[in-house]
Each structure stands twice: as C-alpha cells, then as structure tokens.
Design a protein around this motif. Structure first.
Motif, PDB file in Angstrom:
ATOM      1  N   ARG A   1      42.613  22.964  14.272  1.00 60.43           N
ATOM      2  CA  ARG A   1      42.184  21.648  14.745  1.00 60.43           C
ATOM      3  C   ARG A   1      40.827  21.258  14.159  1.00 60.43           C
ATOM      4  O   ARG A   1      40.577  20.083  13.892  1.00 60.43           O
ATOM      5  CB  ARG A   1      42.143  21.627  16.279  1.00 60.43           C
ATOM      6  N   HIS A   2      39.988  22.252  13.935  1.00 62.02           N
ATOM      7  CA  HIS A   2      38.668  21.964  13.383  1.00 62.02           C
ATOM      8  C   HIS A   2      38.762  21.371  11.981  1.00 62.02           C
ATOM      9  O   HIS A   2      37.937  20.540  11.588  1.00 62.02           O
ATOM     10  CB  HIS A   2      37.814  23.235  13.355  1.00 62.02           C
ATOM     11  N   GLU A   3      39.775  21.794  11.220  1.00 66.37           N
ATOM     12  CA  GLU A   3      39.963  21.273   9.871  1.00 66.37           C
ATOM     13  C   GLU A   3      40.178  19.760   9.877  1.00 66.37           C
ATOM     14  O   GLU A   3      39.919  19.088   8.883  1.00 66.37           O
ATOM     15  CB  GLU A   3      41.152  21.963   9.206  1.00 66.37           C
ATOM     16  N   MET A   4      40.665  19.220  10.997  1.00 62.50           N
ATOM     17  CA  MET A   4      40.970  17.790  11.089  1.00 62.50           C
ATOM     18  C   MET A   4      40.035  17.057  12.051  1.00 62.50           C
ATOM     19  O   MET A   4      40.252  15.869  12.320  1.00 62.50           O
ATOM     20  CB  MET A   4      42.426  17.603  11.539  1.00 62.50           C
ATOM     21  N   GLN A   5      39.027  17.752  12.562  1.00 59.87           N
ATOM     22  CA  GLN A   5      38.123  17.133  13.534  1.00 59.87           C
ATOM     23  C   GLN A   5      37.363  15.978  12.882  1.00 59.87           C
ATOM     24  O   GLN A   5      36.844  16.114  11.763  1.00 59.87           O
ATOM     25  CB  GLN A   5      37.157  18.182  14.081  1.00 59.87           C
ATOM     26  N   TYR A   6      37.243  14.882  13.586  1.00 58.70           N
ATOM     27  CA  TYR A   6      36.671  13.666  12.995  1.00 58.70           C
ATOM     28  C   TYR A   6      35.218  13.853  12.588  1.00 58.70           C
ATOM     29  O   TYR A   6      34.804  13.506  11.479  1.00 58.70           O
ATOM     30  CB  TYR A   6      36.794  12.494  13.977  1.00 58.70           C
ATOM     31  N   SER A   7      34.423  14.381  13.499  1.00 58.53           N
ATOM     32  CA  SER A   7      32.994  14.551  13.239  1.00 58.53           C
ATOM     33  C   SER A   7      32.614  15.987  13.564  1.00 58.53           C
ATOM     34  O   SER A   7      32.948  16.495  14.633  1.00 58.53           O
ATOM     35  CB  SER A   7      32.178  13.582  14.102  1.00 58.53           C
TER      36      SER A   7
END
Length: 224
Positions: A213-219
């Motif tokens: 999920r961190h790979e796609m986290q917005y900021s």
C-alpha cells in the motif's frame, strides 16, 4: 585495558550516520500509520515486536549468521546462495528495492574503505544489506554474535526513529520503546545462531500489505 577496535568498528557500522540511506525507508510503517493501524506508542510496540519475532528473528538474523560464516570461509557460492535466499524472502518490490539499494550503497562505502570483495556487489541485483554488513563484520573482526546484535539494533533504532516522526511519538517515548524492545535482542541473537536451515522463513502479512500500500500512497515522507 584498551578499547577493543572491533567494538568501534561495530559502532561505525550501525551508526545512523552511515551513508547508506536507511533513514529513507519506513518498511511499511508509514502506510500502517496512515491507515490507522498504528496510533499510539503501544501500537508501535506491538508492530515492531511482531516484526522482530516473526521476520527479523526468523529470516534476516539467521541468514546474516550464515553469510558471516560464508565470508569467514571465503565460500562465495554460499554467499550467493544466502543473498539470493534473503531477496526471495522479500514479499514486495519496495522491500526488495530497499535491500538492493542499501546493500549496494554499503558496497560502495566498503569499496572506498578498501574491502576488496565489496566491489563485485556494486551493481548486483541480489545485493542485500545483510550481505555487505556481514562482509564488513568479518573483515573488521567483529564477532558473529556482536554482528547480529548490531544488525538487529540498527534495524530497531531506525524503525523507532520512523515511529517518532510518523505516529508521532515524543523523544522520551521513543527511548522507552527502544529500551523495551531491545531487551529481547540477546535471545534473538542466540536463536539466529541455533536455528536450522530448514526452519528459516517467516511471513508477516501485515508488513507485506502495508508495504504494498505504501508504494501507492498519495503523500509520503519515506521512499518506496
């Protein structure tokens, strides 16, 4: 009595000032905080305790012990085998990238510090932090138990610093967390040395999910 030079070398190797970029990674913690899994110091303690017991103690530490033995005996086939095994245990692209980038960064540093074997790992995709950490430990005559303890301490200190920034925690809360979790490191070091090859391995689903999920986290503050 003089100070043991190997102790000073270990302190250098585990220093947050070592220029390999460990401070750039949160290993999924940033996503776990963003998703509300980690809100308090107690939550951070549970998260880190789980990673120590189910991931570091069952994968990284015993593989580091085997890499240490391989470097000590100049068994380069075994070095390759355990490096590739460790990479294969990384469940996300982010975790594999972190291991490769920090491993190659440490290889560049050790090459400049005249450890000849490091040069071959400057661009190898199977370079890991444990591979080069164990090489430095052997060449600087750091004992295997001290090397494993130092590796675990370095990981834990970096993760607590992440928690201080992200949760956020106060500095005193961070130090209490370090005191609490580091108490189990001596036992984990012994476990790493005595565990059999076929017992190596562990999967922490929450870490894999948070890292993905961190790979796609917005900021985000930390690298993916």
């Amino acid at each position: 009595m003089g100070t043991d030079l190997s102790l000073l070398r270990l302190l250098q190797l585990v220093s947050p000032g070592l220029p390999i970029g460990m401070y750039s990674y949160s290993q999924g913690m940033e996503s776990a905080v963003d998703d509300g899994w980690i809100v308090t110091a107690d939550d951070a303690a549970v998260w880190l305790d789980g990673l120590l017991g189910e991931a570091l103690a069952r994968v990284d530490a015993p593989i580091l012990a085997r890499l240490y033995d391989a470097w000590q005996h100049n068994d380069y086939d075994a070095v390759d085998h355990w490096s590739q095994t460790l990479i294969a245990c990384r469940e996300t692209a982010e975790l594999r990238s972190e291991d490769r980038q920090t491993g190659q960064a440490l290889a560049r540093l050790l090459d400049k510090l005249e450890i000849a074997e490091a040069q071959a790992w400057l661009r190898r995709p199977d370079a890991t932090l444990a591979t080069l950490f164990s090489l430095a430990a052997v060449r600087w005559q750091i004992t295997k138990t001290d090397a494993i303890a130092g590796y675990l301490w370095g990981w834990l200190e970096n993760q607590v610093l992440c928690a201080v920034k992200l949760v956020p925690l106060g500095q005193v809360a961070g130090q209490k967390l370090l005191m609490q979790l580091s108490a189990q490191l001596p036992e984990l070091v012994q476990q790493a040395i005595t565990i059999h090859d076929e017992e190596i391995g562990g999967s922490v689903f929450g870490l894999a999910l948070a890292s993905s999920r961190h790979e796609m986290q917005y900021s985000r503050l930390f690298r993916s």
